[in-house]
Design a protein around this motif. Structure first.
Motif, short mmCIF file in Angstrom:
data_model
loop_
_atom_site.label_atom_id
_atom_site.label_comp_id
_atom_site.label_asym_id
_atom_site.label_seq_id
_atom_site.Cartn_x
_atom_site.Cartn_y
_atom_site.Cartn_z
N ARG A 14 27.38 25.14 44.42
CA ARG A 14 26.00 25.46 44.05
C ARG A 14 25.71 26.94 44.26
N GLU A 15 26.20 27.49 45.39
CA GLU A 15 25.96 28.91 45.66
C GLU A 15 26.58 29.80 44.59
N ILE A 16 27.78 29.48 44.18
CA ILE A 16 28.45 30.29 43.15
C ILE A 16 27.70 30.16 41.83
N ARG A 17 27.33 28.95 41.48
CA ARG A 17 26.62 28.71 40.23
C ARG A 17 25.29 29.47 40.18
N GLU A 18 24.63 29.55 41.32
CA GLU A 18 23.30 30.17 41.35
C GLU A 18 23.34 31.68 41.53
N SER A 19 24.38 32.21 42.16
CA SER A 19 24.37 33.63 42.52
C SER A 19 25.34 34.49 41.72
N CYS A 20 26.32 33.89 41.06
CA CYS A 20 27.35 34.67 40.36
C CYS A 20 27.06 34.74 38.86
N ASP A 21 26.94 35.94 38.35
CA ASP A 21 26.80 36.15 36.91
C ASP A 21 28.13 36.71 36.40
N PHE A 22 29.04 35.83 36.06
CA PHE A 22 30.38 36.27 35.68
C PHE A 22 30.41 37.02 34.36
N LYS A 23 29.32 36.95 33.59
CA LYS A 23 29.27 37.66 32.32
C LYS A 23 28.79 39.10 32.48
N SER A 24 28.36 39.46 33.68
CA SER A 24 27.93 40.84 33.91
C SER A 24 29.15 41.73 34.09
N SER A 25 28.94 43.03 33.97
CA SER A 25 30.06 43.98 34.09
C SER A 25 30.62 44.01 35.51
N ASN A 26 29.80 43.70 36.49
CA ASN A 26 30.27 43.66 37.88
C ASN A 26 29.54 42.56 38.65
N PRO A 27 30.07 41.33 38.59
CA PRO A 27 29.40 40.22 39.28
C PRO A 27 29.48 40.31 40.80
N TRP A 28 30.30 41.26 41.29
CA TRP A 28 30.55 41.29 42.74
C TRP A 28 29.54 42.14 43.50
N ILE A 29 28.53 42.65 42.82
CA ILE A 29 27.49 43.41 43.54
C ILE A 29 26.58 42.48 44.33
N ASN A 30 26.61 41.20 43.99
CA ASN A 30 25.82 40.20 44.70
C ASN A 30 26.63 39.68 45.88
N GLN A 31 26.17 39.99 47.11
CA GLN A 31 26.93 39.63 48.30
C GLN A 31 27.04 38.12 48.49
N THR A 32 25.98 37.40 48.14
CA THR A 32 26.03 35.94 48.25
C THR A 32 27.13 35.37 47.36
N CYS A 33 27.23 35.92 46.16
CA CYS A 33 28.30 35.51 45.23
C CYS A 33 29.66 35.80 45.84
N CYS A 34 29.83 37.01 46.38
CA CYS A 34 31.11 37.40 46.98
C CYS A 34 31.50 36.46 48.12
N ASP A 35 30.55 36.16 48.97
CA ASP A 35 30.84 35.30 50.12
C ASP A 35 31.24 33.89 49.67
N ALA A 36 30.57 33.38 48.66
CA ALA A 36 30.85 32.03 48.17
C ALA A 36 32.23 31.97 47.50
N VAL A 37 32.56 33.00 46.72
CA VAL A 37 33.88 33.04 46.08
C VAL A 37 34.97 33.22 47.14
N ASP A 38 34.70 34.03 48.17
CA ASP A 38 35.65 34.16 49.28
C ASP A 38 35.94 32.80 49.91
N GLU A 39 34.90 31.98 50.02
CA GLU A 39 35.08 30.64 50.60
C GLU A 39 35.97 29.79 49.69
N LEU A 40 35.77 29.89 48.38
CA LEU A 40 36.62 29.16 47.44
C LEU A 40 38.08 29.58 47.61
N LEU A 41 38.31 30.90 47.67
CA LEU A 41 39.68 31.40 47.79
C LEU A 41 40.29 31.01 49.13
N ALA A 42 39.47 30.98 50.18
CA ALA A 42 39.97 30.59 51.51
C ALA A 42 40.46 29.14 51.49
N GLN A 43 39.75 28.27 50.80
CA GLN A 43 40.19 26.88 50.72
C GLN A 43 41.47 26.75 49.89
#
Length: 484
Positions: free
Chosen positions: A258-287
């Motif tokens: 849910r966090e990734i869906r709500e905070s990550c705009d993957f269609k933007s030129s740089n979706p990683w400027i959103n820290q909440t998105c970064c943290d949630a994706v980091d959690e995905l990669l950690a798993q």
């Protein structure tokens, strides 16, 4: 020695009687290849002919390895390994196979772990025969690309600092034309390009170059189609597929999804400027880091766990915010295959036999060059516009997905292909191999999409027999088998 001699004698008799020696593993591993057939008419490649490959099983076809210089000024040279078709090579098409990364070796993966006739053995010291090699259906050419991958090199240091999609495509295009000078009988041969993973970018980009430059008759290459396995295609859709696949396969929690869906705009030129998105994706990669992302349901290689842990974590943390790519972790059914290949290709006798070195001044071969990955400058966010162009040009495009791959999962490919809005010509249905459902497929105007049931990222490693049957259907331009 007496036992070995008896085995050799048995194999010789088996050939005379018309038996298939390749089925007898005990004998095939001890017989060296001695070229007995003349090279294709008009080809002059004695210097590249491989005549005494260490540990090679018996083979009734010729293979060649060596370098093609793609830029004389800078001294850029790509290493290739070419296998003639097992039967009637003069009548069969030519297929170029590329692996991705970017920075991973087509020799180490495609040729040695997947579709080549000689697969590296589990001790990293020998070879075993692949009964489902794709050179049963075509002449197959493997290229380590770009420079810096495997044995490929440049004499100009700055070349390594400016690697990207465009340079890779142009070098591969130059390679083909110069390779045809070595093998002129293949210049007018029916030609296909195949590859997997980040080659999902390489293959369409090279195909586009060929289509564009084929307008000049002297440069014409008879390209008929492309074949792509678990391909990176469109960054935004690829990322969303990774997220949804991880959630639907119980790798991440509802909350992380849910966090990734709500905070990550993957269609933007740089979706990683959103820290909440970064943290949630980091959690995905950690798993995913706790298992093999490239094959969800097979074991990891404990022999390299410490090394992979250190390498992969650093690469993911430093890279996902810039190029939206992740490093290769491991592929293939046997999780230690990467290590076996590395041990094998760093042997002096192997490098000498492949004309990669003189056997004394050894090349430091690695299956993936992480420096290339981390310094990759140019990556197209999507090759969907190229797909449209190639379909308009009449090329055959087939895309397939191993459905247990989490890195470029089946959902990523479905999301990407859906943006083409192609008309369906044959609806979703199973395809069969050896009386079992091998996967599902759907045909569109200009494109076929298929899945491989139970296969990870490197599909031929998991489904060697099925992938050969699928490849045969592709070459014939026929639908995958629809009945038992």
């Amino acid at each position: 020695m007496d036992i070995l001699l008896k085995v050799k004698i048995f194999c010789t008799l088996a050939i005379v009687l018309g038996l298939i020696c390749a089925k007898h593993v005990a004998c095939s591993r001890h017989r060296q290849y001695h070229p007995g057939r003349k090279m294709s008419s008009g080809d002059n490649n004695n210097e590249d002919l491989v005549t005494s490959f260490p540990g090679q099983p018996h083979a009734d076809f010729q293979h060649f390895a060596g370098y093609v210089t793609v830029n004389e000024t800078n001294g850029r040279a790509l290493f290739y390994w070419f296998y003639e078709a097992i039967t009637n090579p003069q009548e069969k098409p030519l297929v170029l196979w590329l692996n991705g990364g970017p920075g991973c070796s087509s020799v180490g993966y495609g040729a040695t772990q997947e579709i080549g006739p000689f697969l590296v053995d589990s001790d990293g010291q020998g070879l075993k025969y692949n009964n489902f090699s794709w050179n049963r259906e075509a002449n197959v050419l493997f290229v380590e690309s770009p420079v810096g991958v495997g044995f490929s090199y440049s004499n100009t240091t700055s070349d390594y600092e400016h690697l990207g999609d465009d340079l890779t495509a142009n070098d591969a295009y130059n390679f083909l034309h110069k390779w045809f000078l070595k093998f002129p009988s293949y210049r007018t041969r029916t030609f296909y390009i195949a590859g997997e993973s980040y080659a999902g970018k390489y293959v369409p980009e090279l195909a586009e170059l060929i289509v564009d430059r084929n307008m000049e008759p002297s440069l014409h290459i008879d390209l008929k189609g492309i074949l792509l396995g678990n391909p990176e295609t469109s960054d935004a859709e690829d990322w969303m597929g990774i997220v949804d696949y991880a959630w639907s396969h119980a790798v991440i929690s509802d909350e992380t999804h849910r966090e990734i869906r709500e905070s990550c705009d993957f269609k933007s030129s740089n979706p990683w400027i959103n820290q909440t998105c970064c943290d949630a994706v980091d959690e995905l990669l950690a798993q995913y880091h706790k298992i093999d992302m490239y094959s969800l349901y097979t074991p990891v290689c404990f022999a390299t766990a410490a090394r992979s842990n250190d390498q992969s974590t650093k690469s993911v943390m430093s890279y996902k915010r810039t190029l939206k790519m992740m490093p290769r972790i491991m592929g293939g059914f046997d999780p230690c295959l990467d290590d076996y290949a590395t041990a094998f290709y760093n042997r002096p006798d192997v490098q000498k036999a492949l004309h990669a070195s003189d056997g004394h001044s050894l090349k430091n071969w690695s299956i993936c060059n992480y420096k290339i990955f981390n310094n990759w400058e140019d990556s197209k966010p999507s090759v969907i516009p190229i797909y449209k162009k190639l379909i308009s040009a009449g090329l055959r495009i087939w895309v397939y997905s191993g459905d247990t791959d989490g890195r470029v999962p089946v959902l990523s490919t479905r999301y990407s292909l859906s943006t083409l809005n192609l008309r369906i010509t044959k609806p979703w249905r199973p395809w069969y191999h050896e009386k079992e459902v091998s996967g599902w497929f759907q045909e569109y105007e200009g494109l076929t999409f298929a899945t491989f049931r139970g296969a990870g990222h490197d599909v031929p490693s998991f489904k060697p027999s099925g992938s050969l049957a699928f490849f045969s259907s592709f070459l014939l331009g026929q639908s995958p088998p629809e009945t038992k």
